[in-house]
Design a protein around this motif. Structure first.
Motif, PDB file in Angstrom:
ATOM      1  N   THR A 117       0.798  -1.239   0.000  1.00 18.62           N
ATOM      2  CA  THR A 117       0.000   0.000   0.000  1.00 18.62           C
ATOM      3  C   THR A 117       0.831   1.290   0.000  1.00 18.62           C
ATOM      4  O   THR A 117       0.536   2.183  -0.805  1.00 18.62           O
ATOM      5  N   PRO A 118       1.862   1.444   0.839  1.00 13.06           N
ATOM      6  CA  PRO A 118       2.597   2.723   0.764  1.00 13.06           C
ATOM      7  C   PRO A 118       3.305   2.909  -0.579  1.00 13.06           C
ATOM      8  O   PRO A 118       3.489   4.042  -1.036  1.00 13.06           O
ATOM      9  N   PHE A 119       3.664   1.781  -1.217  1.00  9.18           N
ATOM     10  CA  PHE A 119       4.347   1.881  -2.512  1.00  9.18           C
ATOM     11  C   PHE A 119       3.399   2.336  -3.620  1.00  9.18           C
ATOM     12  O   PHE A 119       3.843   2.860  -4.637  1.00  9.18           O
ATOM     13  N   MET A 120       2.109   2.103  -3.432  1.00  7.32           N
ATOM     14  CA  MET A 120       1.151   2.599  -4.427  1.00  7.32           C
ATOM     15  C   MET A 120       1.256   4.122  -4.508  1.00  7.32           C
ATOM     16  O   MET A 120       1.297   4.709  -5.596  1.00  7.32           O
ATOM     17  N   ALA A 121       1.296   4.767  -3.343  1.00 10.21           N
ATOM     18  CA  ALA A 121       1.387   6.235  -3.327  1.00 10.21           C
ATOM     19  C   ALA A 121       2.783   6.693  -3.760  1.00 10.21           C
ATOM     20  O   ALA A 121       2.932   7.664  -4.502  1.00 10.21           O
ATOM     21  N   GLN A 122       3.807   5.976  -3.295  1.00 13.00           N
ATOM     22  CA  GLN A 122       5.177   6.397  -3.635  1.00 13.00           C
ATOM     23  C   GLN A 122       5.452   6.275  -5.135  1.00 13.00           C
ATOM     24  O   GLN A 122       6.102   7.138  -5.722  1.00 13.00           O
ATOM     25  N   THR A 123       4.961   5.188  -5.754  1.00 10.86           N
ATOM     26  CA  THR A 123       5.191   5.047  -7.196  1.00 10.86           C
ATOM     27  C   THR A 123       4.424   6.125  -7.972  1.00 10.86           C
ATOM     28  O   THR A 123       4.939   6.666  -8.951  1.00 10.86           O
ATOM     29  N   SER A 124       3.218   6.468  -7.516  1.00  8.79           N
ATOM     30  CA  SER A 124       2.477   7.553  -8.182  1.00  8.79           C
ATOM     31  C   SER A 124       3.262   8.849  -8.085  1.00  8.79           C
ATOM     32  O   SER A 124       3.375   9.605  -9.066  1.00  8.79           O
ATOM     33  N   LEU A 172       6.533   9.275  -7.578  1.00 10.11           N
ATOM     34  CA  LEU A 172       7.771   9.239  -8.363  1.00 10.11           C
ATOM     35  C   LEU A 172       7.482   9.319  -9.858  1.00 10.11           C
ATOM     36  O   LEU A 172       8.170  10.025 -10.601  1.00 10.11           O
ATOM     37  N   ALA A 173       6.464   8.587 -10.301  1.00  9.23           N
ATOM     38  CA  ALA A 173       6.142   8.581 -11.732  1.00  9.23           C
ATOM     39  C   ALA A 173       5.781   9.993 -12.196  1.00  9.23           C
ATOM     40  O   ALA A 173       6.184  10.427 -13.278  1.00  9.23           O
ATOM     41  N   ALA A 174       5.026  10.716 -11.363  1.00  7.69           N
ATOM     42  CA  ALA A 174       4.609  12.075 -11.740  1.00  7.69           C
ATOM     43  C   ALA A 174       5.804  13.011 -11.826  1.00  7.69           C
ATOM     44  O   ALA A 174       5.798  13.974 -12.592  1.00  7.69           O
ATOM     45  N   ALA A 175       6.843  12.720 -11.037  1.00 11.83           N
ATOM     46  CA  ALA A 175       8.006  13.609 -11.017  1.00 11.83           C
ATOM     47  C   ALA A 175       9.126  13.094 -11.920  1.00 11.83           C
ATOM     48  O   ALA A 175      10.234  13.632 -11.892  1.00 11.83           O
ATOM     49  N   GLY A 176       8.850  12.039 -12.689  1.00 11.58           N
ATOM     50  CA  GLY A 176       9.872  11.484 -13.586  1.00 11.58           C
ATOM     51  C   GLY A 176      10.960  10.733 -12.838  1.00 11.58           C
ATOM     52  O   GLY A 176      12.079  10.566 -13.329  1.00 11.58           O
ATOM     53  N   GLY A 177      10.643  10.256 -11.643  1.00 13.05           N
ATOM     54  CA  GLY A 177      11.641   9.541 -10.824  1.00 13.05           C
ATOM     55  C   GLY A 177      11.908   8.136 -11.339  1.00 13.05           C
ATOM     56  O   GLY A 177      11.084   7.549 -12.035  1.00 13.05           O
ATOM     57  N   ASN A 178      13.060   7.637 -10.965  1.00 13.07           N
ATOM     58  CA  ASN A 178      13.486   6.319 -11.418  1.00 13.07           C
ATOM     59  C   ASN A 178      13.259   5.306 -10.296  1.00 13.07           C
ATOM     60  O   ASN A 178      13.763   5.486  -9.189  1.00 13.07           O
ATOM     61  N   PHE A 179      12.481   4.257 -10.587  1.00 11.45           N
ATOM     62  CA  PHE A 179      12.267   3.243  -9.545  1.00 11.45           C
ATOM     63  C   PHE A 179      12.064   1.872 -10.164  1.00 11.45           C
ATOM     64  O   PHE A 179      11.758   1.738 -11.354  1.00 11.45           O
ATOM     65  N   GLU A 180      12.240   0.887  -9.302  1.00 11.24           N
ATOM     66  CA  GLU A 180      12.004  -0.509  -9.674  1.00 11.24           C
ATOM     67  C   GLU A 180      11.294  -1.127  -8.477  1.00 11.24           C
ATOM     68  O   GLU A 180      11.755  -0.957  -7.344  1.00 11.24           O
ATOM     69  N   LEU A 181      10.169  -1.781  -8.711  1.00  9.56           N
ATOM     70  CA  LEU A 181       9.390  -2.340  -7.601  1.00  9.56           C
ATOM     71  C   LEU A 181       9.384  -3.861  -7.686  1.00  9.56           C
ATOM     72  O   LEU A 181       8.986  -4.424  -8.714  1.00  9.56           O
TER      73      LEU A 181
END
Ligand code: FAD
Length: 187
Positions: free
Chosen positions: A126-133, A135-144
């Motif tokens: 659940t917290p990653f749902m908000a964090q990925t949103s 990061l994605a909006a800010a063009g951040g780089n992530f791997e889940l």
């Protein structure tokens, strides 16, 4: 008033079953205003008026921090807990007026990172749902990397794969799939 002790009067605007164990709850402010801003990883404490007692359980906000018209949480039913999650599943219906705390973030993103390597298991998604949103909006780089017991209990696995494609890797316990931590951390 300090963050975390201030309370919000909300109404349950929707209740959505997600799978056999998890239900999603949507909250809006009773006065129709926007809810306070929050960052990915934040949680609220939900007050549950259960007969003569008040239960207080924390739940991570899982919606996009960019949209504060509503807060959403997803609650996994715990049949052997003290009863808070069962209360949410059995008693909370659309239209119910509830009180929640202001968001508090004990699990915030470090925005200095060049890349975020996220490891989630079960309802811990659940917290990653908000964090990925966020990061994605800010063009951040992530791997889940997300482990679930079975595909049908992979809460939001389909949503995440649809949103982020190959940035999301799923692992299913019933297929003996495991995160290769050594490889991930060494790269
Ligand atoms: C910051 C934070 C965010 C969270 N976010 C979410 C979320 O997004 N979604 C979600 O579903 N949950 C989340 N949780 C967990 C949630 O707050 C509840 O713990 C969960 O819903 C179970 O609540 P409950 O009242 O049914 O059981 P709890 O009473 O909280 O019990 C949980 C477990 O603790 C054990 N336990 C309880 N009482 C005892 C005891 N007396 N002795 C021994 N063991 C005991 C049991 O094994 C039980 O299964 C979060 C917790 C925190 C701290």
């Amino acid at each position: 008033m300090s963050t975390g002790t201030t309370k919000l009067d909300v109404v349950v605007s929707d209740v959505v079953p997600v799978n056999d164990l998890v239900t999603r709850f949507h909250f809006r402010r009773r006065d129709g205003e926007l809810l306070p801003t929050f960052s990915g990883g934040a949680h609220v404490v939900v007050e549950m008026r259960d007969s003569d007692r008040t239960r207080l359980n924390p739940y991570s906000l899982m919606g996009s921090p960019l949209d504060t018209r509503e807060y959403t949480i997803s609650v996994r039913r715990d049949d052997v807990g003290r009863g808070g999650s069962l209360f949410m599943h059995r008693q909370v219906k659309p239209g119910l007026e509830m009180v929640i705390s202001y968001p508090v973030n004990l699990f915030s993103l470090d925005l200095r990172a060049k890349k975020h390597l996220m490891l989630a298991g079960g309802i811990g998604i659940t917290p990653f749902m908000a964090q990925t949103s966020q990061l994605a909006a800010a063009g951040g780089n992530f791997e889940l990397h997300y482990t679930c017991r079975t595909a049908s209990l992979g809460t939001y696995a389909d949503v995440l794969q649809q949103r982020y494609g190959s940035r999301v890797k799923l692992y299913h316990d019933d297929r003996e799939e495991r995160i290769d931590l050594d490889r991930l951390l060494s790269s």
